[in-house]
Design a protein around this motif. Structure first.
Motif, mmCIF file in Angstrom:
data_model
loop_
_atom_site.group_PDB
_atom_site.id
_atom_site.type_symbol
_atom_site.label_atom_id
_atom_site.label_comp_id
_atom_site.label_asym_id
_atom_site.label_seq_id
_atom_site.Cartn_x
_atom_site.Cartn_y
_atom_site.Cartn_z
ATOM 1 N N HIS A 78 1.024 -1.099 -0.039
ATOM 2 C CA HIS A 78 0.018 -0.076 0.061
ATOM 3 C C HIS A 78 0.930 1.119 0.024
ATOM 4 N N HIS A 84 1.453 5.288 -1.662
ATOM 5 C CA HIS A 84 0.922 6.277 -2.729
ATOM 6 C C HIS A 84 1.987 6.999 -3.401
ATOM 7 N N GLU A 143 -8.747 2.206 -2.343
ATOM 8 C CA GLU A 143 -9.149 1.681 -0.869
ATOM 9 C C GLU A 143 -10.685 2.220 -0.826
ATOM 10 N N ASP A 162 1.890 2.667 3.449
ATOM 11 C CA ASP A 162 0.740 3.981 3.214
ATOM 12 C C ASP A 162 1.261 5.050 3.142
HETATM 13 ZN ZN LIG Z 1 -3.941 4.584 1.681
#
Ligand SMILES: [Zn+2]
Length: 256
Positions: A6, A8, A92, A203
């Motif tokens: 995960h 970004h 998500e 994340d």
């Molecule tokens: Zn996320």
């Protein structure tokens, strides 16, 4: 070899130094990563990245905070993208009761529509949960999300809830918070959930692990998450790295 499930890197915070960030990830042993897009601009950018880098895969969906903005066209677009060979999951998606931009009933409806889509296109789902555990679990059950399964992303709940999610065919993904000294629950989850149900993630740019807490996160730091899980479980770093990478490849149906 590590798999950041995960990330970004499609965030504008990496516009200036993306190549350096990727280079550091590779130096730390990160061989694959999933780039998560959750609205028009971030999905477009995620697709650009996965077209350019063979070690990146995409997860596309609509964030619960912005549920109120999602149109029928947006959902159809996500459905089209789902057939792209590098789109490995939808999300998500989920519920976020911390911010009140989107009313709860709209969040729930947008969540349900995305679960139904995932079942239609047969892709696993990535769940974002903030202060909404009971409603998330209820909707996953009602929609029979077990059929596709997926990931409880950056899981922060109790071991009991984690076990309930595992029973519903979900992996538990741990991120930076498991390294925080005061993070009791993520450490308990790391201890109690079997390694074959755990994933690791950053994340990034959010939730950087100790000792980078509060700074911009990046995929290379996922190594610190794996090291912490190894320490808690009394395993070697290699065992955790290998198992979590295998778990990710199995879930995302990645054969290389
Ligand atoms: Zn996320």
């Amino acid at each position: 070899m590590l798999f950041d499930t995960h990330a970004h890197l499609n965030d504008t915070q990496y516009n200036e130094d993306l190549e350096e960030v990727i280079g550091r990830a590779q130096t730390e042993g990160v061989s694959q990563m999933v780039i998560v897009g959750f609205d028009r601009p971030t999905i477009e950018r995620a697709m650009e990245l996965v077209e350019r880098y063979d070690f990146m895969y995409a997860c596309v969906g609509w964030h619960p905070v912005d549920a109120i903005d999602m149109t029928d066209e947006d959902l159809s677009w996500i459905e089209e993208l789902a057939s792209h060979p590098k789109v490995v999951a939808l999300g998500e998606m989920g519920l976020d009761y911390h911010w009140d931009k989107s009313p709860k009933d709209i969040q729930k409806e947008v969540f349900r529509r995305q679960i139904r889509l995932a079942k239609k296109v047969n892709l696993p789902i990535v769940i974002h949960n903030r202060e909404a555990t009971a409603d998330i679990v209820e909707i996953l059950k009602e929609e029979e999300a077990e059929e596709v399964g997926g990931i409880m992303h950056c899981f922060s709940g109790s071991p009991e809830v984690a076990k309930e999610c595992v029973k519903m065919n979900f992996y538990i993904s741990l991120g930076g918070p498991v390294t925080f000294k005061n993070a009791k629950k993520p450490k308990e989850v790391a201890a109690e959930i079997p390694l074959d149900k755990l994933l690791i993630e950053t994340d990034c740019p959010y939730l950087a692990p100790h000792p980078y807490r509060g700074k911009r996160n990046e995929p290379g730091y996922v190594k610190l998450v794996a090291e912490q899980i190894a320490e808690i479980k009394g395993l070697t770093f290699e065992e955790v790295a290998q198992a979590t990478t295998q778990n990710a490849k199995k879930l995302f149906a990645i054969n290389c």
